[in-house]
Design a protein around this motif. Sequence first.
Motif, PDB file in Angstrom:
ATOM      1  N   SER A  43      -6.976   6.618  -4.520  1.00  0.00           N
ATOM      2  CA  SER A  43      -7.075   5.554  -5.513  1.00  0.00           C
ATOM      3  C   SER A  43      -6.218   4.353  -5.124  1.00  0.00           C
ATOM      4  CB  SER A  43      -6.656   6.089  -6.879  1.00  0.00           C
ATOM      5  OG  SER A  43      -6.679   5.065  -7.831  1.00  0.00           O
ATOM      6  N   LEU A  44      -5.005   4.600  -4.646  1.00  0.00           N
ATOM      7  CA  LEU A  44      -4.117   3.520  -4.238  1.00  0.00           C
ATOM      8  C   LEU A  44      -4.722   2.709  -3.094  1.00  0.00           C
ATOM      9  CD1 LEU A  44      -0.389   3.485  -4.088  1.00  0.00           C
ATOM     10  CD2 LEU A  44      -1.559   3.021  -1.964  1.00  0.00           C
ATOM     11  N   SER A  70       4.881   3.537  10.641  1.00  0.00           N
ATOM     12  CA  SER A  70       6.083   3.595  11.467  1.00  0.00           C
ATOM     13  C   SER A  70       7.367   3.433  10.659  1.00  0.00           C
ATOM     14  CB  SER A  70       6.019   2.521  12.556  1.00  0.00           C
ATOM     15  OG  SER A  70       5.988   1.237  11.964  1.00  0.00           O
ATOM     16  N   ILE A  71       7.257   3.141   9.372  1.00  0.00           N
ATOM     17  CA  ILE A  71       8.438   3.006   8.527  1.00  0.00           C
ATOM     18  C   ILE A  71       8.386   4.048   7.412  1.00  0.00           C
ATOM     19  CG2 ILE A  71       8.738   0.549   8.981  1.00  0.00           C
ATOM     20  CD1 ILE A  71       7.458   0.014   6.238  1.00  0.00           C
ATOM     21  N   THR A  72       9.523   4.256   6.755  1.00  0.00           N
ATOM     22  CA  THR A  72       9.569   5.175   5.622  1.00  0.00           C
ATOM     23  C   THR A  72      10.036   4.401   4.412  1.00  0.00           C
ATOM     24  OG1 THR A  72      10.106   6.994   7.097  1.00  0.00           O
ATOM     25  CG2 THR A  72      10.577   7.322   4.770  1.00  0.00           C
ATOM     26  N   PRO A  73       9.354   4.418   3.306  1.00  0.00           N
ATOM     27  CA  PRO A  73       8.067   5.067   3.086  1.00  0.00           C
ATOM     28  C   PRO A  73       6.951   4.305   3.784  1.00  0.00           C
ATOM     29  CG  PRO A  73       8.651   3.795   1.155  1.00  0.00           C
ATOM     30  CD  PRO A  73       9.802   3.692   2.120  1.00  0.00           C
ATOM     31  N   ARG A  74       5.878   5.033   4.112  1.00  0.00           N
ATOM     32  CA  ARG A  74       4.719   4.399   4.723  1.00  0.00           C
ATOM     33  C   ARG A  74       4.097   3.444   3.709  1.00  0.00           C
ATOM     34  NH1 ARG A  74       1.306   9.025   5.677  1.00  0.00           N
ATOM     35  NH2 ARG A  74       2.572   9.894   4.028  1.00  0.00           N
ATOM     36  N   THR A  75       3.511   2.362   4.195  1.00  0.00           N
ATOM     37  CA  THR A  75       3.012   1.328   3.284  1.00  0.00           C
ATOM     38  C   THR A  75       1.620   0.846   3.639  1.00  0.00           C
ATOM     39  OG1 THR A  75       4.007  -0.449   4.591  1.00  0.00           O
ATOM     40  CG2 THR A  75       5.331   0.438   2.791  1.00  0.00           C
ATOM     41  N   SER A  89       3.416   1.610  -1.606  1.00  0.00           N
ATOM     42  CA  SER A  89       4.037   2.738  -0.910  1.00  0.00           C
ATOM     43  C   SER A  89       3.123   3.954  -0.989  1.00  0.00           C
ATOM     44  CB  SER A  89       5.382   3.085  -1.553  1.00  0.00           C
ATOM     45  OG  SER A  89       6.285   2.025  -1.372  1.00  0.00           O
ATOM     46  N   ILE A  90       3.024   4.665   0.118  1.00  0.00           N
ATOM     47  CA  ILE A  90       2.186   5.856   0.215  1.00  0.00           C
ATOM     48  C   ILE A  90       3.051   7.093  -0.016  1.00  0.00           C
ATOM     49  CG2 ILE A  90       0.680   7.197   1.747  1.00  0.00           C
ATOM     50  CD1 ILE A  90      -0.496   4.503   1.073  1.00  0.00           C
TER      51      ILE A  90
END
Length: 154
Positions: A43-44, A70-75, A89-90
């Motif tokens: 949904s996001l 490649s980053i946290t949180p994934r986006t 944010s995922i």
Amino acid sequence: MTSSGFTLIELMVTIAVLAIIVSIAAPSISTQLANQRVKSTVSLIENALKEAKAESVIRRQDIRVIYNDSITPRTITIENPTAILNTYSINDRSTINIIPTPVSTVTFRPNRVISGDNDVVYSICDSGSSSETLGQIRVNKIANISTTYSGRCL
């Protein structure tokens, strides 16, 4: 002598029955939670893609949707050539595979098409369970966005 209350044996039998019921229900609850995380992530991403499609028509410029793992949180980031419009944010437990493989960006054009020659498919799974439903979002060449829930994650 009359006493009102529970004996130790009655209490232990009740706890044993509750433990059996919980052990039967726990795997089902775990699968339901994993399915819900998949649906939430689908949904996001679907909303981000639809927002980018609408913005490209309204602003009359290319709008990119970029998946950054490649980053946290994934986006998921929505941007035009000069600014970032929105960032989502995922969920950490969601795994996303994009086909074709090297693609991490979808560009929506004002003439209601996407850049590139192929459809783009986002496959979403949950890393917490191996038996959950696979969610897929397909963006075809003419920027139609469709969602399906079918199959199992590998």
